[in-house]
Design a protein around this motif. Structure first.
Motif, mmCIF file in Angstrom:
data_model
loop_
_atom_site.group_PDB
_atom_site.id
_atom_site.type_symbol
_atom_site.label_atom_id
_atom_site.label_comp_id
_atom_site.label_asym_id
_atom_site.label_seq_id
_atom_site.Cartn_x
_atom_site.Cartn_y
_atom_site.Cartn_z
ATOM 1 N N LEU A 73 37.029 49.681 38.928
ATOM 2 C CA LEU A 73 37.945 49.556 37.872
ATOM 3 C C LEU A 73 39.421 49.503 38.528
ATOM 4 O O LEU A 73 40.340 48.591 37.817
ATOM 5 C CB LEU A 73 37.994 50.846 36.871
ATOM 6 C CG LEU A 73 36.625 50.854 36.144
ATOM 7 C CD1 LEU A 73 36.801 52.185 35.717
ATOM 8 C CD2 LEU A 73 36.430 49.840 35.299
ATOM 9 N N TYR A 74 39.686 49.867 39.648
ATOM 10 C CA TYR A 74 41.034 49.796 40.396
ATOM 11 C C TYR A 74 40.994 48.656 41.546
ATOM 12 O O TYR A 74 42.080 48.412 42.225
ATOM 13 C CB TYR A 74 41.269 51.183 40.851
ATOM 14 C CG TYR A 74 41.456 52.096 39.917
ATOM 15 C CD1 TYR A 74 42.485 52.083 38.893
ATOM 16 C CD2 TYR A 74 40.690 53.276 39.657
ATOM 17 C CE1 TYR A 74 42.942 53.053 37.884
ATOM 18 C CE2 TYR A 74 40.691 54.349 38.869
ATOM 19 C CZ TYR A 74 41.692 54.225 37.832
ATOM 20 O OH TYR A 74 41.906 54.977 36.896
ATOM 21 N N GLY A 75 40.042 48.049 41.628
ATOM 22 C CA GLY A 75 39.963 46.915 42.341
ATOM 23 C C GLY A 75 39.709 47.181 43.900
ATOM 24 O O GLY A 75 39.874 46.356 44.796
ATOM 25 N N PHE A 76 38.991 48.095 44.210
ATOM 26 C CA PHE A 76 38.227 48.207 45.413
ATOM 27 C C PHE A 76 36.857 48.843 45.182
ATOM 28 O O PHE A 76 36.350 49.139 44.225
ATOM 29 C CB PHE A 76 39.018 49.360 46.526
ATOM 30 C CG PHE A 76 39.392 50.493 45.868
ATOM 31 C CD1 PHE A 76 38.547 51.534 46.282
ATOM 32 C CD2 PHE A 76 40.562 50.823 45.209
ATOM 33 C CE1 PHE A 76 38.950 52.779 45.588
ATOM 34 C CE2 PHE A 76 40.842 51.720 44.670
ATOM 35 C CZ PHE A 76 40.022 53.032 44.651
ATOM 36 N N GLN A 95 38.297 50.263 28.403
ATOM 37 C CA GLN A 95 37.255 49.404 27.640
ATOM 38 C C GLN A 95 36.280 48.640 28.574
ATOM 39 O O GLN A 95 35.100 48.937 28.500
ATOM 40 C CB GLN A 95 37.937 47.964 27.106
ATOM 41 C CG GLN A 95 36.977 47.211 26.387
ATOM 42 C CD GLN A 95 36.492 48.082 25.324
ATOM 43 O OE1 GLN A 95 36.998 48.332 24.173
ATOM 44 N NE2 GLN A 95 34.891 47.675 25.129
ATOM 45 N N ALA A 96 36.663 48.555 30.040
ATOM 46 C CA ALA A 96 35.784 48.332 30.996
ATOM 47 C C ALA A 96 34.929 49.342 31.345
ATOM 48 O O ALA A 96 33.896 49.298 31.742
ATOM 49 C CB ALA A 96 36.817 47.817 32.318
ATOM 50 N N ALA A 97 35.539 50.606 31.346
ATOM 51 C CA ALA A 97 34.568 51.731 31.599
ATOM 52 C C ALA A 97 33.821 51.901 30.541
ATOM 53 O O ALA A 97 32.333 52.364 30.810
ATOM 54 C CB ALA A 97 35.608 52.948 31.579
ATOM 55 N N ALA A 98 33.955 52.004 29.311
ATOM 56 C CA ALA A 98 33.090 52.185 28.303
ATOM 57 C C ALA A 98 32.005 50.909 28.235
ATOM 58 O O ALA A 98 31.244 51.257 27.767
ATOM 59 C CB ALA A 98 33.947 51.959 26.728
ATOM 60 N N THR A 134 47.090 48.146 37.985
ATOM 61 C CA THR A 134 47.563 46.810 37.871
ATOM 62 C C THR A 134 47.274 46.068 36.742
ATOM 63 O O THR A 134 47.318 44.860 36.446
ATOM 64 C CB THR A 134 47.019 45.825 38.979
ATOM 65 O OG1 THR A 134 45.557 45.922 38.960
ATOM 66 C CG2 THR A 134 47.593 46.471 40.307
ATOM 67 N N ARG A 135 46.653 46.726 35.688
ATOM 68 C CA ARG A 135 46.200 46.273 34.229
ATOM 69 C C ARG A 135 46.462 47.269 33.178
ATOM 70 O O ARG A 135 46.432 48.437 33.668
ATOM 71 C CB ARG A 135 44.956 45.539 34.320
ATOM 72 C CG ARG A 135 43.793 46.615 34.460
ATOM 73 C CD ARG A 135 42.551 45.997 35.005
ATOM 74 N NE ARG A 135 41.472 46.511 34.162
ATOM 75 C CZ ARG A 135 39.945 46.469 34.375
ATOM 76 N NH1 ARG A 135 39.687 45.429 35.363
ATOM 77 N NH2 ARG A 135 39.192 46.859 33.903
ATOM 78 N N PRO A 136 46.503 46.836 31.889
ATOM 79 C CA PRO A 136 46.623 47.921 30.824
ATOM 80 C C PRO A 136 45.681 49.041 30.743
ATOM 81 O O PRO A 136 44.393 48.749 31.284
ATOM 82 C CB PRO A 136 46.829 46.971 29.635
ATOM 83 C CG PRO A 136 47.136 45.607 30.193
ATOM 84 C CD PRO A 136 46.404 45.653 31.584
ATOM 85 N N VAL A 137 46.032 50.133 30.502
ATOM 86 C CA VAL A 137 45.242 51.510 30.472
ATOM 87 C C VAL A 137 44.135 50.983 29.561
ATOM 88 O O VAL A 137 42.880 51.461 29.786
ATOM 89 C CB VAL A 137 45.861 52.708 30.287
ATOM 90 C CG1 VAL A 137 45.057 53.761 30.027
ATOM 91 C CG2 VAL A 137 46.916 52.910 31.347
#
Length: 49
Positions: A11-14, A36-39, A28-31
């Motif tokens: 989710l954080y890019g690594f 939503q990505a995690a859900a 680097t993106r809205p919380v």
């Protein structure tokens, strides 16, 4: 890295096998997008272990 933290790493890019480049990770993106990505991952069956 603890399993739950590894699960969140994409989710954080690594990748889960990478250590974060810094002690603190800059979001680097809205919380709301992160939640939503995690859900979406949880709803698809990819749950934290």
């Amino acid at each position: 890295m603890p399993a739950f933290e590894a699960w969140k790493s994409t989710l954080y890019g690594f990748t889960p096998d990478q250590e974060p480049p810094y002690r603190w990770q800059l979001v680097t993106r809205p919380v709301t997008d992160l939640f939503q990505a995690a859900a979406d991952r949880v709803a698809s069956g990819d749950v934290p272990r």
